[in-house]
Design a protein around this motif. Structure first.
Motif, PDB file in Angstrom:
ATOM      1  N   PHE A  46       0.833  -1.195   0.000  1.00 53.26           N
ATOM      2  CA  PHE A  46       0.000   0.000   0.000  1.00 53.26           C
ATOM      3  C   PHE A  46       0.880   1.263   0.000  1.00 53.26           C
ATOM      4  O   PHE A  46       0.750   2.142   0.844  1.00 53.26           O
ATOM      5  CB  PHE A  46      -0.889  -0.046   1.254  1.00 53.26           C
ATOM      6  CG  PHE A  46      -2.183   0.696   1.170  1.00 53.26           C
ATOM      7  CD1 PHE A  46      -3.141   0.364   0.232  1.00 53.26           C
ATOM      8  CD2 PHE A  46      -2.470   1.721   2.063  1.00 53.26           C
ATOM      9  CE1 PHE A  46      -4.356   1.034   0.183  1.00 53.26           C
ATOM     10  CE2 PHE A  46      -3.685   2.395   2.029  1.00 53.26           C
ATOM     11  CZ  PHE A  46      -4.625   2.051   1.090  1.00 53.26           C
ATOM     12  N   PHE A  85      -4.057  -8.135   5.244  1.00 56.83           N
ATOM     13  CA  PHE A  85      -4.976  -7.058   5.653  1.00 56.83           C
ATOM     14  C   PHE A  85      -6.185  -7.609   6.401  1.00 56.83           C
ATOM     15  O   PHE A  85      -6.616  -7.046   7.398  1.00 56.83           O
ATOM     16  CB  PHE A  85      -5.423  -6.233   4.440  1.00 56.83           C
ATOM     17  CG  PHE A  85      -6.152  -4.985   4.832  1.00 56.83           C
ATOM     18  CD1 PHE A  85      -5.458  -3.867   5.272  1.00 56.83           C
ATOM     19  CD2 PHE A  85      -7.543  -4.931   4.810  1.00 56.83           C
ATOM     20  CE1 PHE A  85      -6.133  -2.709   5.678  1.00 56.83           C
ATOM     21  CE2 PHE A  85      -8.229  -3.784   5.213  1.00 56.83           C
ATOM     22  CZ  PHE A  85      -7.520  -2.680   5.638  1.00 56.83           C
ATOM     23  N   SER A 102      -2.283   0.532   8.795  1.00 60.65           N
ATOM     24  CA  SER A 102      -2.330  -0.069   7.467  1.00 60.65           C
ATOM     25  C   SER A 102      -3.290   0.661   6.540  1.00 60.65           C
ATOM     26  O   SER A 102      -4.031   0.039   5.786  1.00 60.65           O
ATOM     27  CB  SER A 102      -2.740  -1.542   7.613  1.00 60.65           C
ATOM     28  OG  SER A 102      -2.231  -2.305   6.540  1.00 60.65           O
ATOM     29  N   GLY A 103      -3.252   1.989   6.590  1.00 59.99           N
ATOM     30  CA  GLY A 103      -4.161   2.774   5.745  1.00 59.99           C
ATOM     31  C   GLY A 103      -5.594   2.367   5.975  1.00 59.99           C
ATOM     32  O   GLY A 103      -6.398   2.354   5.044  1.00 59.99           O
ATOM     33  N   MET A 104      -5.920   2.039   7.213  1.00 58.33           N
ATOM     34  CA  MET A 104      -7.246   1.483   7.494  1.00 58.33           C
ATOM     35  C   MET A 104      -8.289   2.577   7.671  1.00 58.33           C
ATOM     36  O   MET A 104      -8.146   3.464   8.512  1.00 58.33           O
ATOM     37  CB  MET A 104      -7.194   0.576   8.717  1.00 58.33           C
ATOM     38  CG  MET A 104      -8.466  -0.255   8.850  1.00 58.33           C
ATOM     39  SD  MET A 104      -8.440  -1.332  10.266  1.00 58.33           S
ATOM     40  CE  MET A 104      -7.480  -2.708   9.646  1.00 58.33           C
ATOM     41  N   THR A 105      -9.332   2.489   6.857  1.00 57.79           N
ATOM     42  CA  THR A 105     -10.423   3.452   6.924  1.00 57.79           C
ATOM     43  C   THR A 105     -11.254   3.212   8.182  1.00 57.79           C
ATOM     44  O   THR A 105     -11.572   2.071   8.513  1.00 57.79           O
ATOM     45  CB  THR A 105     -11.312   3.292   5.685  1.00 57.79           C
ATOM     46  OG1 THR A 105     -10.491   3.492   4.531  1.00 57.79           O
ATOM     47  CG2 THR A 105     -12.465   4.276   5.679  1.00 57.79           C
ATOM     48  N   ARG A 110     -16.337  -1.576  11.230  1.00 58.22           N
ATOM     49  CA  ARG A 110     -15.100  -1.945  11.929  1.00 58.22           C
ATOM     50  C   ARG A 110     -15.128  -1.501  13.383  1.00 58.22           C
ATOM     51  O   ARG A 110     -14.534  -2.161  14.249  1.00 58.22           O
ATOM     52  CB  ARG A 110     -13.891  -1.349  11.200  1.00 58.22           C
ATOM     53  CG  ARG A 110     -13.616  -2.042   9.880  1.00 58.22           C
ATOM     54  CD  ARG A 110     -12.473  -1.395   9.132  1.00 58.22           C
ATOM     55  NE  ARG A 110     -12.194  -2.101   7.890  1.00 58.22           N
ATOM     56  CZ  ARG A 110     -11.631  -1.562   6.823  1.00 58.22           C
ATOM     57  NH1 ARG A 110     -11.287  -0.286   6.838  1.00 58.22           N
ATOM     58  NH2 ARG A 110     -11.407  -2.277   5.745  1.00 58.22           N
ATOM     59  N   GLN A 150      -8.542  -5.565  -3.097  1.00 61.93           N
ATOM     60  CA  GLN A 150      -7.836  -6.290  -2.024  1.00 61.93           C
ATOM     61  C   GLN A 150      -8.847  -6.785  -0.999  1.00 61.93           C
ATOM     62  O   GLN A 150      -9.789  -6.060  -0.635  1.00 61.93           O
ATOM     63  CB  GLN A 150      -6.811  -5.391  -1.330  1.00 61.93           C
ATOM     64  CG  GLN A 150      -6.014  -6.155  -0.279  1.00 61.93           C
ATOM     65  CD  GLN A 150      -4.982  -5.306   0.438  1.00 61.93           C
ATOM     66  OE1 GLN A 150      -5.086  -4.098   0.502  1.00 61.93           O
ATOM     67  NE2 GLN A 150      -3.971  -5.970   0.984  1.00 61.93           N
ATOM     68  N   THR A 153     -11.071  -4.982   2.251  1.00 57.61           N
ATOM     69  CA  THR A 153     -10.939  -3.526   2.189  1.00 57.61           C
ATOM     70  C   THR A 153     -12.261  -2.859   1.826  1.00 57.61           C
ATOM     71  O   THR A 153     -13.207  -3.507   1.379  1.00 57.61           O
ATOM     72  CB  THR A 153      -9.902  -3.124   1.126  1.00 57.61           C
ATOM     73  OG1 THR A 153     -10.363  -3.615  -0.151  1.00 57.61           O
ATOM     74  CG2 THR A 153      -8.539  -3.707   1.433  1.00 57.61           C
ATOM     75  N   THR A 154     -12.285  -1.537   1.984  1.00 56.40           N
ATOM     76  CA  THR A 154     -13.450  -0.763   1.549  1.00 56.40           C
ATOM     77  C   THR A 154     -13.585  -0.867   0.028  1.00 56.40           C
ATOM     78  O   THR A 154     -14.684  -0.787  -0.498  1.00 56.40           O
ATOM     79  CB  THR A 154     -13.301   0.718   1.973  1.00 56.40           C
ATOM     80  OG1 THR A 154     -12.019   1.184   1.558  1.00 56.40           O
ATOM     81  CG2 THR A 154     -13.440   0.862   3.482  1.00 56.40           C
ATOM     82  N   ASN A 173      -2.714  -5.563  -2.861  1.00 52.94           N
ATOM     83  CA  ASN A 173      -3.052  -4.614  -3.924  1.00 52.94           C
ATOM     84  C   ASN A 173      -2.158  -4.807  -5.139  1.00 52.94           C
ATOM     85  O   ASN A 173      -2.562  -4.531  -6.261  1.00 52.94           O
ATOM     86  CB  ASN A 173      -2.898  -3.190  -3.404  1.00 52.94           C
ATOM     87  CG  ASN A 173      -4.044  -2.802  -2.505  1.00 52.94           C
ATOM     88  OD1 ASN A 173      -5.207  -2.845  -2.917  1.00 52.94           O
ATOM     89  ND2 ASN A 173      -3.742  -2.461  -1.277  1.00 52.94           N
ATOM     90  N   ASP A 191      -7.704   2.709  -3.025  1.00 47.12           N
ATOM     91  CA  ASP A 191      -7.617   4.057  -2.475  1.00 47.12           C
ATOM     92  C   ASP A 191      -6.847   4.983  -3.424  1.00 47.12           C
ATOM     93  O   ASP A 191      -5.757   4.635  -3.918  1.00 47.12           O
ATOM     94  CB  ASP A 191      -6.925   4.027  -1.103  1.00 47.12           C
ATOM     95  CG  ASP A 191      -7.747   3.259  -0.072  1.00 47.12           C
ATOM     96  OD1 ASP A 191      -8.465   2.310  -0.464  1.00 47.12           O
ATOM     97  OD2 ASP A 191      -7.679   3.602   1.114  1.00 47.12           O
ATOM     98  N   GLU A 217     -12.814   9.074   2.919  1.00 43.30           N
ATOM     99  CA  GLU A 217     -12.588   8.062   3.961  1.00 43.30           C
ATOM    100  C   GLU A 217     -11.446   8.560   4.841  1.00 43.30           C
ATOM    101  O   GLU A 217     -10.497   9.151   4.344  1.00 43.30           O
ATOM    102  CB  GLU A 217     -12.197   6.708   3.322  1.00 43.30           C
ATOM    103  CG  GLU A 217     -13.287   6.127   2.442  1.00 43.30           C
ATOM    104  CD  GLU A 217     -12.981   4.714   1.934  1.00 43.30           C
ATOM    105  OE1 GLU A 217     -12.010   4.103   2.416  1.00 43.30           O
ATOM    106  OE2 GLU A 217     -13.733   4.246   1.063  1.00 43.30           O
ATOM    107  N   TYR A 219      -8.406   7.662   7.504  1.00 43.33           N
ATOM    108  CA  TYR A 219      -7.570   6.587   8.057  1.00 43.33           C
ATOM    109  C   TYR A 219      -7.351   6.824   9.558  1.00 43.33           C
ATOM    110  O   TYR A 219      -7.137   7.959   9.986  1.00 43.33           O
ATOM    111  CB  TYR A 219      -6.183   6.569   7.409  1.00 43.33           C
ATOM    112  CG  TYR A 219      -6.132   6.202   5.948  1.00 43.33           C
ATOM    113  CD1 TYR A 219      -7.213   5.616   5.293  1.00 43.33           C
ATOM    114  CD2 TYR A 219      -4.970   6.439   5.225  1.00 43.33           C
ATOM    115  CE1 TYR A 219      -7.135   5.280   3.951  1.00 43.33           C
ATOM    116  CE2 TYR A 219      -4.877   6.111   3.879  1.00 43.33           C
ATOM    117  CZ  TYR A 219      -5.969   5.538   3.240  1.00 43.33           C
ATOM    118  OH  TYR A 219      -5.885   5.225   1.910  1.00 43.33           O
TER     119      TYR A 219
END
Ligand code: GLN
Length: 259
Positions: A46, A85, A102-105, A110, A150, A153-154, A173, A191, A217, A219
């Motif tokens: 990512f 992920f 981890s670039g998590m939205t 969640r 991926q 993921t969103t 990704n 993203d 979104e 992070y």
């Protein structure tokens, strides 16, 4: 044998004095409180948020620099590890890791399973297609098409919301974009900042984005649900922002300072 016994006794009886003369190493360890370790996991496909430095195992990127700064500020020794992920949230639940960076939205779904820190970056999804594709102009044109994303993921969620689409969710990704290159799919949903970085790094030889960035979104760093770490990390993050370190890290990876 005798020496060890003496040392052990000394350690037991003279803890207040701390100098037991059993070797330099012991003294140092006794002087300093044990280091608190923050076990941070990330899925490094990512870039520029997290990726493996070419030819090494070292994981680098914006998220990594930021969580190192924040974790250090909060008094931890930060340890970075690599994880799928879709394994991050379960690993927080079992306590195998302390933080997912981890670039998590941050999403409501969640939030039922984990807690998030304050947001640290604003992102959004975008559609990536073959450079020569002229029929797909936005997500609306993906009905019935093949989409790669991926897993967990969103982007996967968005892909699965497209009517009649055949969705393939990859572990990384990198694999999703490879599938576009190999013409196994018509589009990738991922993203926007990651897609932008990918295009700038040479992906534009075969791919391009279409349409607008979808809804914003945010992070956040995820921790075990209701963990007191949230407060600690938020406090440290506010300090890292105030000191200018956040801007420095931002500039390193994005080249400009966004306010
Ligand atoms: N921001 C997206 C999500 O949270 C993608 C994250 C990623 O692929 N690392 O689902």
């Amino acid at each position: 044998m005798k020496k060890y016994l003496v040392c052990a006794l000394a350690a037991l009886t003279m803890t207040s004095m701390m100098v037991v003369g059993c070797g330099g190493g012991d003294k140092k360890a006794a002087d300093k409180p044990a280091e608190k370790v923050l076990r941070v996991a990330t899925e490094p496909s990512f870039a520029p948020f997290e990726f493996q430095k070419k030819g090494t195992n070292e994981i680098t990127g914006f998220d990594i620099d930021l969580i190192k700064a924040v974790g250090t500020k909060a008094g931890y020794k930060v340890q970075i590890m690599n994880m799928g992920f879709d394994a991050l949230i379960p690993a927080l639940g079992t306590g195998n890791i302390d933080v997912a960076a981890s670039g998590m939205t941050i999403t409501d779904e969640r939030k039922k399973a984990v807690s998030f820190t304050d947001p640290y970056y604003t992102s959004g999804l975008i559609v990536l297609v073959d450079k020569n594709n002229t029929t797909i102009k936005s997500i609306k044109d993906l009905e019935g098409k093949r989409i790669a994303c991926q897993i967990g993921t969103t982007g996967e969620k968005k892909s699965r919301s497209v009517k009649g689409a055949k969705v393939t969710a990859f572990n990384t990704n990198v694999e999703a974009t490879m599938e576009l290159k190999n013409k196994g799919v018509d589009a990738v949903i991922n993203d926007a900042p990651v897609v932008g970085y990918f295009l700038a790094q040479g992906g534009n030889e075969y791919a391009k984005t279409v349409g607008e960035v979808m809804e914003a979104e945010q992070y956040g760093f995820a921790v075990k649900k209701d963990s007191k770490l949230v407060g600690e990390l938020n406090k440290a993050m506010a300090e890292v922002k105030k000191s200018g370190d956040y801007d420095k890290i931002y500039k390193t990876w994005f080249g400009e300072v966004k306010k």
